[in-house]
Design an enzyme around this catalytic site. Sequence first.
Site, short mmCIF file in Angstrom:
data_model
loop_
_atom_site.label_atom_id
_atom_site.label_comp_id
_atom_site.label_asym_id
_atom_site.label_seq_id
_atom_site.Cartn_x
_atom_site.Cartn_y
_atom_site.Cartn_z
N MET A 100 -20.27 40.08 -22.79
CA MET A 100 -18.89 39.59 -22.70
C MET A 100 -18.89 38.08 -22.90
O MET A 100 -17.99 37.38 -22.46
CB MET A 100 -18.28 39.97 -21.34
CG MET A 100 -18.21 41.48 -21.14
SD MET A 100 -16.89 42.02 -20.06
CE MET A 100 -17.39 41.25 -18.54
N LEU A 157 -22.77 33.31 -22.21
CA LEU A 157 -24.20 33.65 -22.20
C LEU A 157 -25.01 32.70 -21.33
O LEU A 157 -24.75 31.50 -21.26
CB LEU A 157 -24.75 33.64 -23.63
CG LEU A 157 -24.06 34.57 -24.63
CD1 LEU A 157 -24.81 34.58 -25.97
CD2 LEU A 157 -23.93 36.00 -24.10
N GLY A 215 -30.16 35.05 -18.54
CA GLY A 215 -30.31 36.51 -18.45
C GLY A 215 -30.06 37.16 -19.80
O GLY A 215 -30.81 38.03 -20.25
N HIS A 216 -28.98 36.71 -20.46
CA HIS A 216 -28.69 37.25 -21.80
C HIS A 216 -29.81 36.92 -22.79
O HIS A 216 -30.13 37.71 -23.66
CB HIS A 216 -27.38 36.67 -22.35
CG HIS A 216 -26.16 37.11 -21.60
ND1 HIS A 216 -25.44 36.26 -20.81
CD2 HIS A 216 -25.53 38.32 -21.54
CE1 HIS A 216 -24.41 36.91 -20.29
NE2 HIS A 216 -24.44 38.16 -20.71
N GLY A 244 -29.36 44.68 -18.92
CA GLY A 244 -30.09 44.03 -17.83
C GLY A 244 -30.09 44.88 -16.57
O GLY A 244 -29.12 45.60 -16.29
N LYS A 280 -29.82 43.74 -13.67
CA LYS A 280 -28.96 43.19 -12.62
C LYS A 280 -27.79 44.15 -12.39
O LYS A 280 -27.40 44.42 -11.26
CB LYS A 280 -28.44 41.82 -13.01
CG LYS A 280 -27.93 41.09 -11.81
CD LYS A 280 -26.93 40.06 -12.14
CE LYS A 280 -25.64 40.41 -11.51
NZ LYS A 280 -24.50 40.17 -12.31
N GLN A 339 -24.65 50.15 -13.70
CA GLN A 339 -24.14 50.19 -15.08
C GLN A 339 -25.19 50.78 -16.02
O GLN A 339 -24.91 51.65 -16.84
CB GLN A 339 -23.76 48.78 -15.53
CG GLN A 339 -23.57 48.62 -17.02
CD GLN A 339 -23.02 47.26 -17.42
OE1 GLN A 339 -21.85 46.97 -17.19
NE2 GLN A 339 -23.83 46.43 -18.05
N ARG A 358 -20.69 34.93 -13.71
CA ARG A 358 -19.78 34.56 -12.61
C ARG A 358 -20.38 33.49 -11.69
O ARG A 358 -19.66 32.95 -10.86
CB ARG A 358 -19.40 35.80 -11.79
CG ARG A 358 -18.47 36.74 -12.54
CD ARG A 358 -17.90 37.83 -11.66
NE ARG A 358 -16.84 38.56 -12.32
CZ ARG A 358 -17.02 39.71 -12.99
NH1 ARG A 358 -18.22 40.25 -13.06
NH2 ARG A 358 -16.00 40.31 -13.57
O1 PAF Z 1 -22.72 43.91 -18.80
C1 PAF Z 1 -21.77 43.46 -19.46
O2 PAF Z 1 -21.72 42.27 -19.83
C2 PAF Z 1 -20.59 44.38 -19.80
O3 PAF Z 1 -20.34 45.27 -18.78
C3 PAF Z 1 -20.80 45.11 -21.14
C4 PAF Z 1 -21.98 46.04 -21.08
C5 PAF Z 1 -20.99 44.09 -22.25
C6 PAF Z 1 -19.56 45.94 -21.46
O4 PAF Z 1 -18.42 45.16 -21.57
#
Ligand code: PAF
Length: 286
Positions: free
Chosen positions: A27, A30, A33-34, A146, A148, A152, A186
């Site tokens: 999203m 960045l 972690g990304h 990830g 974290k 999910q 966040r």
């Molecule tokens: O983990 C995230 O950043 C979001 O939940 C994702 C997987 C990009 C879906 O919007």
Amino acid sequence: MKIIESVKELRKTRKEITGKAGFVPTMGALHRGHLELIKKSTEICDTTIASIFVNPTQFGKDEDYDKYPRTLDNDLQICEENGVDIVFKPKKEDIYPLSNPKVGFRISEELGNILCGKSRPGHFEGVAQVVSILFNIVDPDIAVFGEKDYQQLAIIKEMTSSLRYDTEIVAVPIIREPGGLAMSSRNRYLTPKEKELAGNILKVMEGVKVKAEEARFDRRALPVEFIESEAASRLTELIPDCKVDYVEIRNTNDLTKGRFLARDSRIFAAIFIGKTRLIDNLYIGV
Ligand code: PAF
């Protein structure tokens, strides 16, 4: 690096890729972690596609969709410098051509109605919805997520396997700030003092891990509920004014819960510091 906005162009470019196509959905906003997700994809794939899309359907109505950090220029620079080949940056109407999108994977109750699924109704339905649409567009051989966001990850694995996507899901361990706080977009909402205090989430989880190891060594059975409530109290002691959403210990593979601490356990925590919700987890089974 190519920046693609339209679904049609992404599909066309995807067809021209030979070798393994890796996908890192994000999203934006960045952080390190990304970077690890991107690094993993570039290591194991021939081409890496990253998406940047703040998905409205995964935010509750009182959540931070409007104020979610949007740092596009910086994100593109990070992608460029770290070997991303294609950035897919769709608009809302590219992902959701109908104003009231109904498509969605039905998440199992076992995975969907616990932890964050219980505290954030509709959140994982929104995540599964956008990830399935992105998978349909990108058609990745490998997609990187990830740990974290551990729940999910479990839900994405369930969805990928149930819907028979030909995509391998690869998990990357949590990356932490120097004080121990798990990296998250966040974290930008926190003051330096709050960040420092939030490092205690890891400390408390590590304390539980030590207890678990000692008990296992002494062959003592530890009641899960007792350990959870002790950890929750410790969090409120160490992080004044925080609100504990949950502290739970579950099986690391299927997220089920037992009465006593068993092998392959993982501790999950979610707390609010002010309005900022932080989540974390740690493997505590040995
Ligand atoms: O983990 C995230 O950043 C979001 O939940 C994702 C997987 C990009 C879906 O919007």
